[in-house]
Scaffold this active site. Structure first.
Site, short mmCIF file in Angstrom:
data_model
loop_
_atom_site.label_atom_id
_atom_site.label_comp_id
_atom_site.label_asym_id
_atom_site.label_seq_id
_atom_site.Cartn_x
_atom_site.Cartn_y
_atom_site.Cartn_z
N ASP A 140 55.67 18.36 15.60
CA ASP A 140 54.96 19.63 15.66
C ASP A 140 54.13 19.76 16.92
O ASP A 140 54.08 20.83 17.53
CB ASP A 140 54.06 19.79 14.42
CG ASP A 140 54.86 20.29 13.23
OD1 ASP A 140 55.66 21.22 13.41
OD2 ASP A 140 54.70 19.75 12.13
N GLU A 200 48.69 17.01 15.02
CA GLU A 200 49.95 17.70 15.34
C GLU A 200 49.73 19.13 15.80
O GLU A 200 50.68 19.87 15.99
CB GLU A 200 50.92 17.62 14.15
CG GLU A 200 50.37 18.02 12.82
CD GLU A 200 51.39 17.86 11.68
OE1 GLU A 200 52.57 17.61 11.94
OE2 GLU A 200 50.97 17.99 10.52
N CYS A 237 53.98 9.35 14.12
CA CYS A 237 55.03 9.40 13.09
C CYS A 237 56.06 10.47 13.40
O CYS A 237 56.89 10.81 12.57
CB CYS A 237 54.42 9.58 11.70
SG CYS A 237 53.39 11.04 11.58
N HIS A 292 63.71 19.33 9.73
CA HIS A 292 63.68 18.40 8.60
C HIS A 292 65.07 18.12 8.05
O HIS A 292 65.28 17.13 7.36
CB HIS A 292 62.70 18.90 7.54
CG HIS A 292 61.29 18.69 7.98
ND1 HIS A 292 60.58 19.65 8.64
CD2 HIS A 292 60.50 17.58 7.94
CE1 HIS A 292 59.40 19.16 8.96
NE2 HIS A 292 59.32 17.91 8.54
#
Ligand code: PEP
Ligand code: MG
Length: 583
Positions: A455, A431, A502, A189
């Site tokens: 993920d 995910e 995404c 992230h």
């Protein structure tokens, strides 16, 4: 020249700013007999102040979050009462006649090392508690406050061992023009945040924080993952020229901004953006986002004191919905844990945080926190086109439980006469491998899927997404990943729902061809990547993409798939290399 993993494109040229765990190594200073009492009194004051600070934090956690986790700080308080640490420091100040901060940091380090060499794993981990608390005491002794990355006074390139997503979220791009770190992966992230802020960045440089000095000049080439320390004039000129060329390409691509994401044979898909902080919206619109496919709301919980109130959530979502209207905004519910933590929720440190108490698992156990967010989303749903999406669903029971909480919140609002969009659509992120394999079951309960490949790849290939040592194994084109994605799209379509993506894979030019050919309906990515991806979609035909999918599904390694897709892309769009890979 050092090579790492380029995670946010662009070139930055500037001075290094070394940032990281403060090295509070105080200099040694001899003191006179007369100064001893003063030194000891100073030490006692610093200990008392530190104890007070920790008690305050403990109290806040117990009140605002829960009593159970407040005990984590008890370990810190115990360090402050450690007889050996305190008495040994005092004894040595008296005997050796040396300043107290020097002696304290020496005794502290010895104590931490003793913990580190213990057999018991729990005790070994206490070494970091000892150092943490020691830093606090030293800061109080030295009267220092920690600088954060939001209050820099000049343009710098941040050089660090590691940066947390919350550190990164504090950066202002007028001051932090680039950053480089020793560790990290492309889908961490921290990397995602760098792209969101459009700050060129490179991670996984191994030991750059030890190689760079405070006065060094750096070139950060985020596109190619290259850092140059103290470049010569010729190199500098080359890169300056390059910066200008990048701008030209960007301007050219920007012309596509208002055109649809449609293939040459008329197949249209949704091209939308991921959002971390609402400040990104102008850039997102400027890059032509036709909506938000993933709003990572957890960033709202970072870097603040106290949890956001329902009204703060509501104002934020309302504003995003209004700014994006009539486009849709998919709000993902809280996804903390993994590599995103906030001190507001003392989530205990876990051995495997990515597989631990994160996202929906946390929310279902803390409906008090979950409901605040859901209420705010529902209230904001009358101000635009909102949808809601749950992260980390691993099976149908979890999805049903989350929906049940949502229904409870809706019922509460109805009773109070508070309006909300009754037809608010609910989707799930796919995910986890278990969600992917049971997509047919999940699809019956939702209106859409969004595949979270960041993920999904780490779980299906068992490769930690933030670990640079195994980054070579993190392969989006692995046949296992492709089969999972294909299965999810098929299952979703069979049940009549749309399927998007995404994860960062959506922004890889060659892989977009594969996803397109598999029939993916929506692509959501960092805004900076949108123009290039739109260009590719508008250059290819669905027929070509489908043919490519047939071909890659017969291949057995990630490398072969990647090679095949890249070859196809070059064939379709020979200009692509000039636009995306500069020397
Ligand atoms: C993902 O996992 O692909 C995703 C989009 O969510 P995040 O990166 O926030 O985990
Ligand atoms: Mg995820």
């Amino acid at each position: 020249m050092l090579k790492g993993i380029g995670v946010s494109p662009g070139v930055a040229i500037g001075k290094a700013f070394l940032w990281g765990r403060e090295r509070l190594s105080p200099p040694r200073r001899e003191i006179s007999e007369g100064e001893v009492a003063g030194e000891l009194a100073r030490f006692e004051r610093a200990l008392a102040r530190t104890t007070e600070e920790i008690i305050q934090i403990r109290k806040k956690i117990a009140q605002e979050i829960d009593g159970e986790h407040a005990h984590i700080l008890d370990a810190h308080l115990l360090v402050l009462e450690d007889v050996l640490l305190i008495e040994e420091t005092m004894r040595r100040v008296e005997q050796e006649k040396v300043n107290v901060e020097y002696v304290f940091s020496d005794v502290l380090e010895q104590l931490a090392r003793r913990f580190e060499t213990m057999d018991d794993e729990y005790l070994r981990e206490r070494a970091s508690d000892v150092r943490d608390i020691g830093r606090r005491v030293l800061r109080n002794l030295l009267g220092r406050k920690r600088k954060d990355l939001s209050d820099l006074d000049k343009e710098v390139i941040v050089v660090a061992y590691d940066l947390s997503p919350s550190d990164t979220a504090l950066m202002h791009k007028e001051k932090v023009i680039g950053f480089v770190t020793d560790v990290g992966g492309k889908t961490s992230h921290t990397a995602i945040m760098a792209r969101a802020l459009e700050i060129p960045a490179i991670v996984g440089l191994k030991d750059i924080s030890a190689r760079v000095n405070r006065t060094d000049q750096l070139i950060v080439d985020g596109t190619n993952g290259v850092v140059i320390i103290n470049p010569d004039e010729e190199t500098l000129n080359r890169y300056r020229k390059e910066e200008v060329e990048i701008k030209v390409v960007e301007r050219k691509l920007a012309e596509l901004k208002d055109l649809p994401a449609e293939t040459r044979d008329g197949h249209r898909v949704e091209l939308v953006a991921n959002l971390e902080i609402p400040e990104e919206i102008p850039s997102l619109l400027a890059h032509g986002a036709a909506g938000i496919g993933l709003y990572r709301t957890e960033f709202f919980y970072l870097n603040r004191s106290g949890l956001p109130t329902e009204d703060e959530h509501y104002q934020a979502y309302k504003s995003v919905a209004e700014q994006m209207s009539p486009h849709s905004v998919i709000i993902r519910t809280l996804d903390l844990g993994g590599d995103k933590f906030t001190s507001q929720l003392e989530i205990p440190r876990e051995m495997n945080p990515f597989m631990g108490w994160r996202a929906i698992r946390f929310c279902l156990e803390r409906p008090d926190i979950f409901k605040v967010q859901l209420r705010a989303i529902l209230r904001a749903s009358t101000h635009g086109n909102l949808k809601v999406m749950y992260p980390m669903i691993s099976g149908i029971e979890e999805l049903k439980r989350a929906n049940q909480v949502l229904e409870e919140v809706k019922e509460e609002l109805r009773k109070k006469g508070i309006p909300f969009a009754e037809d608010l659509e609910v989707g799930v992120m796919i995910e986890t491998p278990s969600a992917a394999m049971t997509a047919d079951i999940l699809a019956k309960e939702v209106k859409f899927f969004s595949i979270g490949t960041n993920d999904l790849i780490q779980y299906s290939l068992a490769v930690d997404r933030v670990n640079e040592k195994i980054a070579y194994l993190y392969e989006p084109t692995h046949p296992a990943v492709l089969r999972l994605i294909e299965g999810v799209i098929e299952a979703g379509h069979r049940e009549g729902i749309w399927v998007g993506i995404c994860g960062e894979m959506a922004a890889e030019p060659a892989l977009v061809l594969i996803l397109l050919g598999m029939g993916l309906d929506e692509f959501s990515m960092s805004a900076v990547a949108l123009p290039e991806i739109k260009k590719i979609i508008r250059t290819v035909t669905l027929k070509e993409a489908k043919k490519l999918v047939k071909q890659v599904l017969t291949l057995s390694t990630a490398e072969e798939v990647e090679e095949c897709a890249r070859k196809k892309l070059l064939e379709i769009d020979p200009e692509i290399l000039r636009r995306t890979e500069r020397k």
